[in-house]
Design a protein around this motif. Structure first.
Motif, PDB file in Angstrom:
ATOM      1  N   HIS A 149      47.652  39.808  40.468  1.00  0.00           N
ATOM      2  CA  HIS A 149      46.565  40.027  39.552  1.00  0.00           C
ATOM      3  C   HIS A 149      47.112  41.044  38.544  1.00  0.00           C
ATOM      4  O   HIS A 149      47.630  41.898  38.936  1.00  0.00           O
TER       5      HIS A 149
ATOM      6  N   ALA B 227      47.830  44.144  36.152  1.00  0.00           N
ATOM      7  CA  ALA B 227      47.012  45.404  35.685  1.00  0.00           C
ATOM      8  C   ALA B 227      47.890  46.397  35.348  1.00  0.00           C
ATOM      9  O   ALA B 227      49.478  46.432  35.555  1.00  0.00           O
TER      10      ALA B 227
ATOM     11  N   GLN C 255      42.658  46.535  36.981  1.00  0.00           N
ATOM     12  CA  GLN C 255      42.054  45.424  37.735  1.00  0.00           C
ATOM     13  C   GLN C 255      40.789  46.072  38.399  1.00  0.00           C
ATOM     14  O   GLN C 255      41.329  47.182  39.232  1.00  0.00           O
TER      15      GLN C 255
ATOM     16  N   LEU D 290      38.191  40.654  42.063  1.00  0.00           N
ATOM     17  CA  LEU D 290      38.873  41.447  41.075  1.00  0.00           C
ATOM     18  C   LEU D 290      38.588  41.110  39.719  1.00  0.00           C
ATOM     19  O   LEU D 290      38.659  39.857  39.485  1.00  0.00           O
ATOM     20  N   HIS D 291      38.398  41.967  38.937  1.00  0.00           N
ATOM     21  CA  HIS D 291      37.963  41.567  37.515  1.00  0.00           C
ATOM     22  C   HIS D 291      38.494  42.656  36.642  1.00  0.00           C
ATOM     23  O   HIS D 291      38.441  44.011  36.974  1.00  0.00           O
ATOM     24  N   LYS D 292      38.874  42.535  35.253  1.00  0.00           N
ATOM     25  CA  LYS D 292      39.284  43.423  34.224  1.00  0.00           C
ATOM     26  C   LYS D 292      37.887  44.113  33.888  1.00  0.00           C
ATOM     27  O   LYS D 292      36.673  43.501  33.817  1.00  0.00           O
TER      28      LYS D 292
END
Length: 75
Positions: A43, A45, A51, A64-66
């Motif tokens: 992911h 970041a 993230q 996990l997300h932005k």
């Protein structure tokens, strides 16, 4: 605290996001400011676009997300 897409989030913030199952709510556990390998995927970041590691309120699922995918909820 970090700022992504005009939004600022920190550990402990209560947020929601869209998933295949609908709207999910959870609390931010960690903020990743560099690439992280999670569940076999990298992911991406950075300090400017982190993230967020979030634990669902209803299950033990961690995602996990932005920041642009998250919406802050009132406590």
């Amino acid at each position: 605290m970090t700022k992504a897409a005009g939004k600022t989030f920190k550990v402990g913030d209560h947020v929601s996001w869209n998933s295949e199952a609908g709207r999910v709510r959870g609390h931010i556990l960690r903020v990743h400011r560099k690439d992280v390998d999670y569940k076999g995927y990298v992911h991406h970041a950075s300090p400017d676009d982190p993230q967020y590691e979030i634990k669902s309120d209803k299950t033990d699922h961690v995602a996990l997300h932005k920041g642009r995918a998250l919406r802050r909820l009132r406590s």
